[in-house]
Scaffold this motif. Sequence first.
Motif, short mmCIF file in Angstrom:
data_model
loop_
_atom_site.label_atom_id
_atom_site.label_comp_id
_atom_site.label_asym_id
_atom_site.label_seq_id
_atom_site.Cartn_x
_atom_site.Cartn_y
_atom_site.Cartn_z
N GLN A 277 0.80 -1.22 0.00
CA GLN A 277 0.00 0.00 0.00
C GLN A 277 0.84 1.27 0.00
OE1 GLN A 277 -3.37 -0.05 2.64
NE2 GLN A 277 -3.83 -2.16 2.11
N SER A 278 2.16 1.13 -0.17
CA SER A 278 2.97 2.33 -0.36
C SER A 278 2.86 2.81 -1.82
CB SER A 278 4.42 2.07 0.01
OG SER A 278 5.03 1.21 -0.93
N PRO B 67 1.25 4.61 -4.70
CA PRO B 67 0.27 5.71 -4.67
C PRO B 67 -1.07 5.29 -5.30
CG PRO B 67 2.37 6.46 -5.58
CD PRO B 67 2.46 4.97 -5.43
N LEU B 68 -2.16 5.70 -4.65
CA LEU B 68 -3.49 5.39 -5.18
C LEU B 68 -3.65 5.89 -6.61
CD1 LEU B 68 -6.08 6.10 -2.34
CD2 LEU B 68 -5.57 3.92 -3.42
N ALA B 69 -2.99 6.99 -6.95
CA ALA B 69 -3.11 7.55 -8.30
C ALA B 69 -2.63 6.57 -9.38
CB ALA B 69 -2.33 8.86 -8.40
N GLN B 70 -1.79 5.62 -9.01
CA GLN B 70 -1.32 4.62 -9.96
C GLN B 70 -2.28 3.43 -10.05
OE1 GLN B 70 2.74 3.43 -9.30
NE2 GLN B 70 3.43 5.53 -9.04
N ASP C 59 -10.15 9.46 -0.01
CA ASP C 59 -9.00 8.55 -0.05
C ASP C 59 -9.22 7.36 0.87
OD1 ASP C 59 -7.84 10.23 -1.86
OD2 ASP C 59 -6.13 10.79 -0.61
N GLU C 60 -9.72 7.63 2.09
CA GLU C 60 -9.98 6.54 3.04
C GLU C 60 -11.07 5.60 2.53
OE1 GLU C 60 -8.09 5.84 5.73
OE2 GLU C 60 -6.90 7.48 4.91
N VAL C 61 -12.12 6.18 1.95
CA VAL C 61 -13.22 5.37 1.43
C VAL C 61 -12.74 4.52 0.26
CG1 VAL C 61 -15.46 5.47 0.27
CG2 VAL C 61 -15.01 6.95 2.24
N ILE C 62 -11.95 5.12 -0.65
CA ILE C 62 -11.43 4.37 -1.79
C ILE C 62 -10.59 3.20 -1.32
CG2 ILE C 62 -9.78 4.48 -3.71
CD1 ILE C 62 -10.95 7.30 -4.30
N LYS C 63 -9.73 3.41 -0.31
CA LYS C 63 -8.90 2.32 0.22
C LYS C 63 -9.77 1.20 0.76
CE LYS C 63 -4.98 5.25 1.43
NZ LYS C 63 -4.22 5.87 2.51
#
Length: 117
Positions: free
Chosen positions: A37-38, A40-43, A80-84
């Motif tokens: 999870q390091s 980036p969400l953008a990827q 961001d938290e919800v997406i995770k």
Amino acid sequence: MPRGNAQVTKVFFKGQTDDFIVFVESPDDLKAWKQDQSIPLAQVVNSFKIMLTHKHGAQGQLDGASKASLENEFGTSNEDEVIKKILMDGQPQSVENAERGGDRNETMGPRQGHPSA
């Protein structure tokens, strides 16, 4: 690359109050992120837009989720938290995105004007 027949991967999360969907770049990117999870969400995500389906399952009409609907379901409106949470607990589904070109609502009939006789 034509968008018409592109494969789309979405993560479907069946919630208590509604069903939510986040689109991701690919199943491989999602799998890699779940293991590290390091990354980036953008990827991983296709867009930072959280969609909801009004309890119509993974195939329901998609609308953007409001902050209130996120707060009700997840206890936070931090996207961001919800997406995770959706990425971790949801079900990935890959579909051919062939319907981009046409109108799928056939009940409305043709969209052009009709001349009056």
